[in-house]
Write a protein that holds these residues in place. Structure first.
Motif, PDB file in Angstrom:
ATOM      1  N   ALA A 117      49.031 -54.723  40.165  1.00 66.44           N
ATOM      2  CA  ALA A 117      49.334 -56.124  39.861  1.00 66.44           C
ATOM      3  C   ALA A 117      48.554 -56.605  38.652  1.00 66.44           C
ATOM      4  N   LEU A 118      47.286 -56.218  38.559  1.00 60.12           N
ATOM      5  CA  LEU A 118      46.474 -56.618  37.412  1.00 60.12           C
ATOM      6  C   LEU A 118      47.001 -55.989  36.134  1.00 60.12           C
ATOM      7  N   MET A 119      47.351 -54.715  36.175  1.00 63.03           N
ATOM      8  CA  MET A 119      47.842 -54.055  34.976  1.00 63.03           C
ATOM      9  C   MET A 119      49.151 -54.669  34.491  1.00 63.03           C
ATOM     10  N   GLN A 120      49.962 -55.132  35.421  1.00 61.15           N
ATOM     11  CA  GLN A 120      51.214 -55.787  35.041  1.00 61.15           C
ATOM     12  C   GLN A 120      50.977 -57.206  34.544  1.00 61.15           C
ATOM     13  N   GLY A 121      50.052 -57.918  35.191  1.00 58.73           N
ATOM     14  CA  GLY A 121      49.824 -59.320  34.858  1.00 58.73           C
ATOM     15  C   GLY A 121      48.923 -59.530  33.658  1.00 58.73           C
ATOM     16  N   ALA A 122      48.054 -58.574  33.367  1.00 56.32           N
ATOM     17  CA  ALA A 122      47.137 -58.695  32.233  1.00 56.32           C
ATOM     18  C   ALA A 122      47.229 -57.423  31.399  1.00 56.32           C
ATOM     19  N   PRO A 123      48.340 -57.254  30.692  1.00 54.55           N
ATOM     20  CA  PRO A 123      48.566 -55.990  29.983  1.00 54.55           C
ATOM     21  C   PRO A 123      47.565 -55.750  28.854  1.00 54.55           C
ATOM     22  N   ARG A 124      47.068 -54.536  28.803  1.00 51.03           N
ATOM     23  CA  ARG A 124      46.212 -54.015  27.745  1.00 51.03           C
ATOM     24  C   ARG A 124      46.168 -52.510  27.941  1.00 51.03           C
ATOM     25  N   THR A 125      45.376 -51.804  27.183  1.00 53.43           N
ATOM     26  CA  THR A 125      45.222 -50.375  27.396  1.00 53.43           C
ATOM     27  C   THR A 125      44.173 -50.145  28.479  1.00 53.43           C
ATOM     28  N   TYR A 126      44.614 -49.658  29.615  1.00 51.38           N
ATOM     29  CA  TYR A 126      43.709 -49.335  30.712  1.00 51.38           C
ATOM     30  C   TYR A 126      43.384 -47.836  30.642  1.00 51.38           C
ATOM     31  N   THR A 127      42.116 -47.523  30.679  1.00 52.53           N
ATOM     32  CA  THR A 127      41.661 -46.142  30.507  1.00 52.53           C
ATOM     33  C   THR A 127      41.054 -45.607  31.797  1.00 52.53           C
ATOM     34  N   PHE A 128      41.550 -44.464  32.217  1.00 54.23           N
ATOM     35  CA  PHE A 128      41.041 -43.798  33.413  1.00 54.23           C
ATOM     36  C   PHE A 128      40.649 -42.364  33.050  1.00 54.23           C
ATOM     37  N   PRO A 152      51.189 -42.949  35.018  1.00 55.27           N
ATOM     38  CA  PRO A 152      49.909 -42.612  34.379  1.00 55.27           C
ATOM     39  C   PRO A 152      50.046 -42.142  32.938  1.00 55.27           C
ATOM     40  N   ILE A 153      51.225 -41.705  32.561  1.00 54.44           N
ATOM     41  CA  ILE A 153      51.451 -41.253  31.189  1.00 54.44           C
ATOM     42  C   ILE A 153      51.826 -42.417  30.286  1.00 54.44           C
ATOM     43  N   ARG A 154      52.702 -43.272  30.769  1.00 54.22           N
ATOM     44  CA  ARG A 154      53.229 -44.368  29.954  1.00 54.22           C
ATOM     45  C   ARG A 154      52.386 -45.637  30.038  1.00 54.22           C
ATOM     46  N   ASP A 155      51.841 -45.928  31.215  1.00 51.82           N
ATOM     47  CA  ASP A 155      51.208 -47.223  31.459  1.00 51.82           C
ATOM     48  C   ASP A 155      49.692 -47.208  31.326  1.00 51.82           C
ATOM     49  N   ALA A 156      49.107 -46.051  31.085  1.00 51.94           N
ATOM     50  CA  ALA A 156      47.648 -45.961  31.020  1.00 51.94           C
ATOM     51  C   ALA A 156      47.235 -44.895  30.019  1.00 51.94           C
ATOM     52  N   MET A 175      35.547 -46.879  30.160  1.00 50.37           N
ATOM     53  CA  MET A 175      36.759 -46.642  30.933  1.00 50.37           C
ATOM     54  C   MET A 175      36.799 -47.607  32.111  1.00 50.37           C
ATOM     55  N   ASP A 176      37.984 -47.728  32.686  1.00 56.71           N
ATOM     56  CA  ASP A 176      38.211 -48.674  33.775  1.00 56.71           C
ATOM     57  C   ASP A 176      38.084 -48.034  35.149  1.00 56.71           C
ATOM     58  N   GLY A 177      38.101 -46.731  35.204  1.00 56.96           N
ATOM     59  CA  GLY A 177      37.993 -46.051  36.480  1.00 56.96           C
ATOM     60  C   GLY A 177      38.018 -44.559  36.276  1.00 56.96           C
ATOM     61  N   PHE A 178      37.736 -43.820  37.356  1.00 54.80           N
ATOM     62  CA  PHE A 178      37.753 -42.369  37.254  1.00 54.80           C
ATOM     63  C   PHE A 178      38.019 -41.756  38.610  1.00 54.80           C
ATOM     64  N   CYS A 179      38.443 -40.504  38.580  1.00 52.00           N
ATOM     65  CA  CYS A 179      38.569 -39.693  39.780  1.00 52.00           C
ATOM     66  C   CYS A 179      37.692 -38.464  39.592  1.00 52.00           C
TER      67      CYS A 179
END
Length: 391
Positions: A117-128, A152-156, A175-179
């Protein structure tokens, strides 16, 4: 020495990355379980998965604690030269995590739906970040994002970062998150810079994780050595899980400078199944990190290897469907594993395939991998591997 066949090579160099799930390889050496089978494990601590792979393929290492999907990346020539590989056994199941930054949590992103929801509502480049483009952490991250409608390919933007560097780069805002594997998810929570959005066992309960791997050529020339190595590591897993005291003793050793290099307070909780997400939620996880589970965590199911190939296909890392069952049957040394299991008194399952239900309700049983890979609504044609970090 148990068994009647002398190992062709008595000194075995094994590479590992500083993660909790290297425990059985470490303890097989520390406790002398290797000597029971006529070998001596020499441990080599590595800084990155690419470094482990390069040294394994060049022969500088004999075997390695390795990411499951990474073995198949090398076998299929993804992003690197093709090399015939061998999986000797599974080292563990479960025990990884997806961590989001405290900054995202403060914006309301604390799990998959709220992140989407955040990625859709506040679009920017999110990095994981994940730890290797064909590895398990990339596949858990991709699967989790896609299950919540995030491509994960198109949206981040997805980058590759060594596990030991994850927390520092998250804290620095790179970065915004990691696995990654533990203890780095818990380290982010303990340091107050991240929150646990999901565990890998929430994505796939009792999923395969790291493997003990080598090259096909090494198995061909050193089958007795490989058999002895597997038996020793099985014994180590059995010892670790024999009692809470044994597990704590192993974690105390793992926390040392020569291995994971962290405090026991960071490494122990999640290895014992005690989780907190950094937002006040605490739980005892029934699907926590397991090293043996009476052999259930160690058998190299063909269907597990085939699953990783379906995901390489799904994300465009390979351009066509491989011969899934044939490739897995070549890579997985099941006959050798069964012999080692008999040497160590470890039960083995009747079937080389197993059935699992993942987080989205989709069942994977290995019966139709082509249809499985093609059925996901979010999937891609051939893509370049995720980029390495440039911090």
């Amino acid at each position: 020495m148990s068994g009647g066949l002398k190992p062709e090579k008595q000194t075995v160099k094994i590479g590992f990355n500083p993660l909790t799930d290297c425990a059985t390889v470490v303890m097989a050496s520390v406790l002398g379980m290797d000597e029971k089978y006529g070998i001596k494990i020499v441990l080599r601590k590595e800084a990155s998965w690419a470094g482990v792979r390069d040294k394994l393929v060049s022969g500088e290492l004999d075997a390695a604690h390795l990411l499951y999907g990474m073995v198949y990346g090398a076998q299929l020539g993804v992003g690197w030269q093709q090399k015939d590989m061998a999986i000797l056994m599974n080292l563990n199941r479960n025990g990884q995590a997806i961590t989001l930054s405290r900054r995202l949590a403060e914006q309301g992103a604390v799990d998959g739906p709220s992140l989407a929801a955040l990625m859709q509502g506040a679009p920017r480049t999110y990095t994981f970040a994940q730890t290797f483009p064909t590895g398990t952490h990339a596949m858990w991250l991709y699967y989790w994002l896609a299950a919540h409608g995030v491509d994960p390919i198109r949206d981040a933007r997805v980058i590759t970062v060594p596990p030991t560097q994850m927390v520092a780069n998250l804290s620095a805002g790179h970065m915004d998150g990691f696995c990654a594997g533990e203890p780095w998810g818990h380290r982010a929570v303990a340091d107050g810079v991240g929150v646990t959005a999901a565990t890998s066992q929430q994505i796939w309960p009792d999923h395969p994780e790291k493997v003990l791997s080598t090259t096909a050529a090494f198995v061909k020339h050193h089958p007795n050595t490989c058999r002895a190595l597997v038996a020793a590591v099985l014994d180590a897993g059995k010892w670790i899980e024999a009692s809470p005291a044994n597990k704590l003793a192993a974690l105390e050793i793992l926390a040392g400078h020569g291995y994971v290099n962290t405090s026991r307070d960071v490494i122990a909780p999640r290895a014992l199944g005690h989780y907190e997400n950094g937002l006040g939620k605490n739980w005892q996880d029934p699907y926590c990190l397991q090293f043996h589970a009476n052999g259930a965590a160690n058998f190299p199911y063909l269907s597990d290897g085939m699953w990783f190939m379906t995901q390489l296909r799904r994300w465009g890392l390979i351009t066509r469907d491989p011969e899934y069952l044939a490739v897995a049957s070549h890579v997985h040394q099941i006959g050798l594993y069964r012999q080692a299991a008999e040497m160590s008194g470890t039960p083995v399952p009747d079937s080389m395939l197993r059935s699992s239900k993942l987080m989205d309700g989709i069942v994977w049983d290995g019966r139709d991998p082509r249809a499985y890979a093609a059925a996901f609504p979010i999937r891609h044609r051939a893509q370049a591997p995720a980029e390495a970090a440039t911090f």
